[in-house]
Design a protein around this motif. Structure first.
Motif, short mmCIF file in Angstrom:
data_model
loop_
_atom_site.label_atom_id
_atom_site.label_comp_id
_atom_site.label_asym_id
_atom_site.label_seq_id
_atom_site.Cartn_x
_atom_site.Cartn_y
_atom_site.Cartn_z
N ALA A 53 38.43 40.04 43.22
CA ALA A 53 38.84 41.42 42.96
C ALA A 53 37.90 42.44 43.58
N ARG A 54 36.70 42.02 43.92
CA ARG A 54 35.73 42.94 44.54
C ARG A 54 35.68 42.79 46.06
N SER A 55 36.51 41.93 46.61
CA SER A 55 36.48 41.71 48.06
C SER A 55 37.03 42.90 48.83
N ASP A 56 38.00 43.58 48.27
CA ASP A 56 38.60 44.74 48.93
C ASP A 56 37.87 46.01 48.53
N ARG A 57 37.62 46.86 49.50
CA ARG A 57 36.91 48.12 49.25
C ARG A 57 37.91 49.16 48.75
#
Length: 366
Positions: free
Chosen positions: A30-34
């Motif tokens: 879930a934190r891979s996309d900015r």
């Protein structure tokens, strides 16, 4: 994948990656996309903080590769941020490299014993053969047989060569020109990994400078030793950006706890970094003095020249020396189980007072 990408794989460092992982997407957390927002409902986190969490941030997953940390580490190690992957100590870097490059049951790594044991441990856990080309002992030095390493890697199809410089437990520094020559010889055949956990104590240039011309070189660095952050578990792989991207996709989703990232950033700030450099200088001076004084003690058979923050010594009776130190409350590393070191102890460099106590205990042979 298009033809251009395939061509790059065939000629670049990705040719060394396991074929089945070259286009592996890995897990996108879930934190891979900015993404930006006010209400975060994409990671199944608790909407309320734990009652013990004063600022309420522990309920959030951390950034997998915090940009501020990557930039600070890249500045420290003189590389571009995209050439660097941060993880849980050098140990994770070793494991990622073995998993990404070596096929279980089909490939091999080369090590030169005596050396850091995690290279072989990671390989064996992965089902990868370990080829040993032992270091050569010469008076007070250990030397790496680069020609024999190259021969073994080519003859037995090794995919990774692990070099430790300065060596653990030997303390020996490897020449960069010999590393570069080995990398050129093994181009498109094997990755040459240089573990520089102790390089700050050597006052010597890093193998990271080879990556621009030897794209099959990768370097391991850590904040555990010179920067005194062993408990924070911050280690780094520096390599060609294409290889770093593969390693990132093989890494666990959230490898860096936020608290550890914060501590690392504080440690790399200007004032703290200045104090670290000063202490490194003290360690170097204490190491050299410890070597000299140890060599003069009765019962000490040989002390090896070290470029790290420890000294390796052989004893007439290593068990007695180990026991006497332990009785005095001093814990050193018993190296007698390591290949070729049946009479050796490794002594980390402590404070001046601690080093003086070690010498006093060893001098008073009971």
């Amino acid at each position: 994948m298009n033809a251009v990408v395939n061509e790059n794989i065939a000629t670049g460092p990705l040719a060394l990656v396991r074929e089945d992982l070259r286009d592996f997407g890995g897990y996108r957390s879930a934190r891979s996309d900015r993404l930006q927002g006010e209400i975060w409902l994409n990671a199944n986190e608790s909407p309320w903080p734990n009652p013990s969490d004063a600022d309420g941030m522990l309920r959030r997953y951390p950034d997998p590769q915090p940009q501020a940390l990557r930039e600070a580490l890249a500045a420290l190690y003189d590389c571009a941020p995209e050439q660097l992957l941060a993880g849980r100590g050098s140990d994770e870097g070793i494991d990622l490299l073995v998993r990404a490059v070596c096929r279980p049951g089909g490939d091999a790594i080369v090590v030169s014993t005596p050396t850091f044991g995690m290279y072989a441990v990671s390989a064996r856990l992965h089902g990868t053969r370990v080829i040993d080309v032992p270091l050569r002992e010469n008076d007070r030095e250990w030397r790496c047989d680069f020609a024999a390493i190259g021969d073994a890697a080519l003859a037995q199809g090794a995919r990774i060569v692990f070099l430790c410089s300065p060596g653990n437990p030997t303390g020996a520094l490897l020449p960069l020109d010999a590393i570069a020559a080995l990398a050129r010889r093994l181009e498109d055949q094997a990755l040459v990994v240089v573990d520089e956990a102790y390089i700050e104590f050597a006052d010597a240039p890093s193998a990271t400078q080879l990556i621009a011309t030897c794209r099959n070189v990768a370097v391991l660095r850590t904040l555990s030793k010179a920067h005194a952050l062993a408990a924070a578990r911050i280690g780094v792989v520096v390599a060609d950006a294409a290889l770093i991207e593969v390693l990132r996709r093989c890494q666990a989703p959230y490898p860096l706890p936020a608290a550890c990232t914060d501590e690392a950033l504080r440690a790399l700030a200007t004032e703290a970094a200045s104090r670290t450099r000063s202490r490194i200088g003290i360690v170097r001076a204490e190491r050299d003095a410890l070597e000299e004084k140890l060599a003069e003690l009765p019962g000490v058979r040989r002390v090896y020249a070290s470029r790290a923050n420890f000294v390796l010594a052989r004893f007439d009776d290593a068990q007695s020396a180990f026991d006497r130190l332990l009785d005095a409350g001093i814990v050193v590393r018993d190296m007698r189980a390591a290949p070729g070191l049946g009479d050796a102890l490794r002594i980390s460099v402590g404070t001046p007072q601690q080093n003086a106590t070690v010498l006093s205990v060893l001098e008073s042979r009971a």
